[in-house]
Design an enzyme around this catalytic site. Sequence first.
Site, short mmCIF file in Angstrom:
data_model
loop_
_atom_site.label_atom_id
_atom_site.label_comp_id
_atom_site.label_asym_id
_atom_site.label_seq_id
_atom_site.Cartn_x
_atom_site.Cartn_y
_atom_site.Cartn_z
N LYS A 72 -1.55 21.92 -8.83
CA LYS A 72 -0.96 22.80 -9.83
C LYS A 72 -0.14 22.02 -10.86
O LYS A 72 0.53 21.05 -10.53
CB LYS A 72 -0.07 23.85 -9.15
CG LYS A 72 -0.84 24.79 -8.22
CD LYS A 72 0.08 25.78 -7.53
CE LYS A 72 -0.71 26.69 -6.59
NZ LYS A 72 0.17 27.65 -5.88
N ASP A 120 -10.53 10.85 -4.38
CA ASP A 120 -11.77 11.60 -4.43
C ASP A 120 -11.59 12.88 -5.25
O ASP A 120 -12.52 13.68 -5.36
CB ASP A 120 -12.27 11.94 -3.03
CG ASP A 120 -11.25 12.70 -2.21
OD1 ASP A 120 -10.04 12.44 -2.37
OD2 ASP A 120 -11.65 13.56 -1.39
N ASP A 158 -1.61 12.53 -2.06
CA ASP A 158 -1.59 13.99 -2.06
C ASP A 158 -1.86 14.48 -3.48
O ASP A 158 -1.18 14.06 -4.42
CB ASP A 158 -0.24 14.52 -1.57
CG ASP A 158 0.00 14.22 -0.10
OD1 ASP A 158 -0.99 13.91 0.61
OD2 ASP A 158 1.16 14.29 0.35
N GLU A 199 5.11 5.07 3.54
CA GLU A 199 4.62 6.43 3.81
C GLU A 199 5.81 7.39 3.93
O GLU A 199 6.84 7.03 4.52
CB GLU A 199 3.80 6.43 5.10
CG GLU A 199 3.40 7.78 5.63
CD GLU A 199 2.60 8.59 4.63
OE1 GLU A 199 2.91 9.79 4.50
OE2 GLU A 199 1.69 8.04 3.97
N ASP A 235 0.86 -1.18 0.00
CA ASP A 235 0.00 0.00 0.00
C ASP A 235 0.90 1.23 0.00
O ASP A 235 1.59 1.51 0.98
CB ASP A 235 -0.92 -0.01 1.22
CG ASP A 235 -1.96 1.09 1.17
OD1 ASP A 235 -2.53 1.31 0.08
OD2 ASP A 235 -2.22 1.73 2.21
#
EC number: 2.1.1.33
Length: 211
Positions: A121, A153, A117, A65, A40
Amino acid sequence: MARVRIRQHVNPLSEKYRQVLACPDWATVYDDVQRPLHLDIGCARGRFPLKMAQQHPDWNFLGVEIRQPLVLEANETGDRLGLKNLHYLFGNINVEPEKFFSAFPPTLQRVSIQFPDPWFKQRHNKRRVAQPELVTAIANALPPGGEVLLQSDVEPVAQDMRDRFAENDNFVFTHDTPWLAENPLGVPTEREIACFNLQRPVYRCLLQRTP
């Protein structure tokens, strides 16, 4: 244990995060390295791999992470619960990903990238996680039939990830529709739960490694 507070976004291009991810001695973090492995990428607090590890003891789970405090917290939680099929690594997956995957056990069967994230831009596109080099490394590491789950999302981010993997001839979609209505793994991330509660759409797709 108090909840660790961290910055929401971290610049993966900063010098601090330019080290190649170091793989552990797999036999020291998993009690059975022969189990299929689910990676993951961008696991945040690691709640998704944690729930998956609890529900699927016949699999190993690895969360990666870039925010180190979250990794420390997640490993402490996994150790406290005595989970021998769960581990977390701190680092930037996009630094020489081929080298990182070359140190993997030959049991990788599934990769997920969920709610990364967004970096909206255009000039920040290189900060997004699904870079071409990573897609290639995943394709080389997965066996035929291996799966990749992508979720966000933010539709442009989801579409960008979808396009990056679709451009690689080693992947095909498992569905005819552009997006899946339901999570095929049945275990939602924290962000996914929040989206459901807010009635916010989630854009997801599932790909399979071709023979």
